[in-house]
Design an enzyme around this catalytic site. Structure first.
Site, PDB file in Angstrom:
ATOM      1  N   ASP A   1       0.855  -1.183   0.000  1.00 13.51           N
ATOM      2  CA  ASP A   1       0.000   0.000   0.000  1.00 13.51           C
ATOM      3  C   ASP A   1       0.903   1.249   0.000  1.00 13.51           C
ATOM      4  OD1 ASP A   1      -3.094   0.726   0.405  1.00 13.51           O
ATOM      5  OD2 ASP A   1      -1.935   2.103   1.629  1.00 13.51           O
TER       6      ASP A   1
ATOM      7  N   TYR B   1      -2.782  11.233   1.065  1.00 12.36           N
ATOM      8  CA  TYR B   1      -3.384  11.139  -0.266  1.00 12.36           C
ATOM      9  C   TYR B   1      -3.307  12.486  -0.977  1.00 12.36           C
ATOM     10  CZ  TYR B   1      -5.183   6.479   0.726  1.00 12.36           C
ATOM     11  OH  TYR B   1      -5.280   5.144   0.996  1.00 12.36           O
TER      12      TYR B   1
ATOM     13  N   HIS C   1      -4.560  -7.672   0.117  1.00 13.43           N
ATOM     14  CA  HIS C   1      -3.820  -6.418   0.159  1.00 13.43           C
ATOM     15  C   HIS C   1      -2.941  -6.296   1.396  1.00 13.43           C
ATOM     16  CE1 HIS C   1      -3.105  -2.282  -0.949  1.00 13.43           C
ATOM     17  NE2 HIS C   1      -3.562  -1.832   0.200  1.00 13.43           N
TER      18      HIS C   1
END
Length: 374
Positions: A172, A299, A350
């Site tokens: 990630d 982000y 993930h």
């Protein structure tokens, strides 16, 4: 470097229970699946356990026993675990988590990597930092803490710990930070391992895709159509979403649990892959430090960094079948000019280390073992 001990005041835990008791719940979703988000019944069940049975002090004691530290890098406190192996031949590695994860993701692999039962297996000194704005690291008060800067900060951290040569690993955001370490050739790093490699197809690939490429393209379309709303919000308006996440434990839990369900290798329930305690331990590392907004800001800083980049130093990849955005080896080889290991794992999604700790450990041992020999 200064030792860090977690001692969450009881008043914080009492406040959490009071907020749960005062929660205003929405009505049940008009569907019988997760297609509109975290189902009411699933979240209410988890929150009831959180309120009545969950034991934060167990998690707190585990983190304190491992060895936690703080160090200030460029004006920001960085929280990290430093777990040294008893083995003289152990290799240092910095491992980076992502969103909506934390150092909790690595709890099941620490013992296996630092002190393996097999004396012939590789052993590692582990450095597990919390990303800026995550866990108990400081929250940046100015812009600029993107993945490139974080990668350089991890190099400074490893140097301060006395490690002249070291490996880096991540999935990630951890994969993007680790990629940034490789791209920048941060001094000291001699190889990286990724469980979420990033690469892109060419027009030729799209014209005649293989089965692996069709799977990757289908996953990308699903992500864009149904699974990327969180990233659009966090990469454009992290402050706005942060108010609800920091104020409401129900909101924070629902926001994270949906991704646990969507991104793990499960048969329909998140509890097929992880336990309620594992998930709540992780949620607490967002709730207690009030990280709903600060974690989302990464982000805003760096979502554009999810792009293919060339890396010259040795690279290893472990491909888990339920990865959110799978990358075919053909695409990756164009960017990783020194790809020493590509592992295809049978199970897992993930959150590789969290979901499949034994497979994750095997992959790291193979990958870094080859790099060390080379």
């Amino acid at each position: 470097m200064r030792p860090f001990t977690l001692e969450v005041p009881q008043s914080e835990l009492d406040d959490l229970k009071a907020r749960i008791d005062m929660a205003r719940w929405p009505e049940k979703e008009p569907v019988d699946d997760w297609s509109q988000g975290t189902p009411l019944a699933v979240l209410q069940d988890l929150v009831a356990y959180w309120r009545n049975d969950y034991d934060w002090r167990r998690c707190e004691a585990r983190l304190n026993a491992l060895g936690q530290f703080m160090t200030e890098i460029d004006g920001l406190d960085i929280h990290f675990l430093h777990v040294r192996s008893p083995r003289a031949d152990a290799m240092p590695v910095v491992m980076t988590h992502g969103w909506p994860g934390s150092v909790i993701e690595f709890m099941g692999v620490i013992d296996k990597l630092t002190n393996p039962d097999d004396p012939t297996a590789p052993a590692f000194h582990l450095v597990l930092p919390s990303l800026p704005g995550y866990g108990f690291s400081g929250k940046p008060t100015r812009t600029g803490w993107g993945v490139e800067k974080i990668g350089r900060a991890w190099g400074e951290l490893m140097a301060r710990l006395g490690y002249e040569k070291w490996f880096a690993q991540g999935g990630d955001w951890g994969s993007i930070v680790t990629t940034a370490i490789g791209v920048q050739q941060v001094p000291g790093c001699i190889g990286i391992h990724l469980n979420m490699p990033i690469a892109r197809p060419t027009e030729e690939d799209l014209a005649n895709p293989s089965p692996a490429e069709l799977k990757a393209l289908g996953a990308l379309k699903h992500y864009q159509d149904w699974d990327s709303g969180y990233s659009k919000q966090q990469s454009t308006r992290p402050q706005t979403v942060g108010y609800g996440l920091v104020d409401s434990p129900i909101g924070q839990a629902g926001w994270i649990l949906e991704k646990i369900w969507a991104w793990t290798d499960n048969q329909g329930s998140p509890w097929d892959a992880l336990s309620r305690d594992q998930v709540l331990d992780n949620i607490m590392l967002y709730w207690l430090p009030r990280n709903g907004a600060s974690s989302a800001r990464l982000y805003w800083e760096s979502f554009g960094s999810f792009a293919a980049q060339e890396i010259a130093i040795p690279v290893a990849v472990s491909a888990f079948p339920r990865e959110v955005l799978p990358t075919p080896r053909k695409w990756a080889e164009r960017n990783y000019r020194n790809l020493l290991h590509w592992g295809e794992v049978e199970r897992g999604g993930h959150f590789a280390a969290w979901e499949q700790p034994d497979a994750f450990v095997r992959e790291l041992c193979l990958a870094f073992g080859q790099m060390s020999s080379a």
